[in-house]
Design an enzyme around this catalytic site. Structure first.
Site, PDB file in Angstrom:
ATOM      1  CG  HIS A   9      -1.393   3.907   3.831  1.00  0.00           C
ATOM      2  ND1 HIS A   9      -2.647   3.786   4.064  1.00  0.00           N
ATOM      3  CD2 HIS A   9      -0.701   2.795   3.512  1.00  0.00           C
ATOM      4  CE1 HIS A   9      -3.132   2.347   4.510  1.00  0.00           C
ATOM      5  NE2 HIS A   9      -1.684   2.122   4.034  1.00  0.00           N
TER       6      HIS A   9
ATOM      7  CB  SER B 120      -0.920  -0.170   0.855  1.00  0.00           C
ATOM      8  OG  SER B 120      -0.287  -0.225   1.954  1.00  0.00           O
TER       9      SER B 120
END
Length: 347
Positions: free
Chosen positions: A321, A266
């Site tokens: 992230h 991610s």
């Protein structure tokens, strides 16, 4: 009906890559084109009720901006309060072209500009990056490693958990602990190991996932944004973007919370989004203004939704992230190229 043409079509309710319609039609339907009217027939999906066959009668005088893309057809219907877009798929390209030829040819200035610029954009990326081999390789690596881990975990459970079933029954967290240890053994990003000299975990953790849902969602997101990024940046620069963003996310994770057993692609995926937005913010890249507006309008909501989901769901490594996003943004500026077509050589 005399003087009419009837076509079998297929409707979709939603989907980025599928034509949608305002009638909530789904599945098989028909389109009938007469001299003055167009009849759209299909099965309307209704909440908690069975689908219902419906027919919508549209005036040809209200239809504008009809066009085909492969087997898909779109046209707009001008209404009193709003303009609606009707889309569907046909049996083949020839049928789609025939339908557009039977519909009104009126096109707005904005529509003409949008489609001209989209054609220019696709001509340019087709010239520089006709294929996307890297995204396929990344998908195969992530899914393949997950499959190997699953097989290895199944083997360990068969050899260890079976004989110790009573012991595992007394310790319900034993299976989760076994899974966590496997992630560490395969290269997850854990502070005491990574900061202790095993810096390769910054990379290896990018290809590990904790569950089927984890790898599934990440690979879907990678597929959605990665294909465009590879075609815009080119395969070599896209590889650099992916790893720079992924490593930036891993660094942010291990520095923010060294106790987290962090895995997943991610951070790199957020970095791809950041890289695309950085590319679109630069001048003279060769992406037409209309396309820049369209891409920003699709990328920003996706990015904000993904960030929001990260804060809502527990056990989400938001540091990875955000670190990946920042790293991707910076790398996007460094790796940006022009996709203008080269000038033809003078004879």
């Amino acid at each position: 009906m005399a003087g009419s043409a009837v076509f079998d079509v297929r409707f979709y309710i939603a989907g980025k890559n599928w034509p949608s319609n305002p009638f909530r039609f789904l599945g098989k339907g028909t389109l009938e084109i007469e001299t003055d009217f167009v009849f759209v027939r299909g099965s309307s999906q209704r909440s908690l009720r069975m689908p219902q066959r419906e027919e919508h009668k549209l005036r040809k005088a209200d239809i504008i901006n009809a066009y085909a893309s492969g087997q898909d057809v779109w046209f707009e219907v001008v209404g009193v309060k709003e303009t609606q877009t009707v889309g569907f798929s046909t049996l083949d390209r020839e049928t789609a072209a025939r339908i557009v030829a039977l519909l009104p040819t009126r096109q707005t200035e904005a529509f003409v500009q949008e489609h001209e610029e989209n054609e220019v954009f696709h001509d340019r990326i087709d010239y520089w990056s006709p294929s996307t081999p890297v995204i396929w390789g990344l998908l195969a690596a992530n899914i393949g490693i997950f499959a190997l881990m699953w097989l290895a975990r199944w083997k360990v459970k068969a050899e260890v958990v079976g004989p110790l079933r009573e012991l595992f029954a007394l310790h319900p967290n034993a299976s989760a602990m076994l899974h966590a240890q496997q992630l560490v053994d395969w290269g997850s990003n854990v502070g005491r190991y990574t900061r202790g000299g095993q810096w390769w975990r910054l990379v290896s953790s990018m290809f590990l996932h904790g569950s089927v849902w984890h790898v599934g969602f990440n690979m879907l997101a990678l597929w959605q944004v990665g294909r465009l990024a590879e075609r815009i940046f080119g395969s070599t620069r896209f590889v650099a973007l992916y790893f720079i963003a992924g490593i930036a996310g891993s660094l942010a994770s291990v520095l923010w919370n060294p106790n987290v057993n962090s895995v997943g692609a991610s951070g790199a995926i957020f970095g791809i989004l950041g890289g695309l937005l950085a590319f679109l913010s630069r001048a003279n890249t060769g992406v037409p203004p209309t396309v820049v507006t369209e891409l920003r309008a699709s990328l920003l909501p996706f990015l904000l939704f993904s960030l929001w989901m990260g804060f809502v769901y527990p056990h989400t490594d938001n540091a990875a992230h955000i670190g990946g996003l920042i790293g991707g943004w910076l790398a996007g500026h460094l790796l940006a190229r022009s996709i203008h077509l080269p000038e033809p050589k003078q004879a």
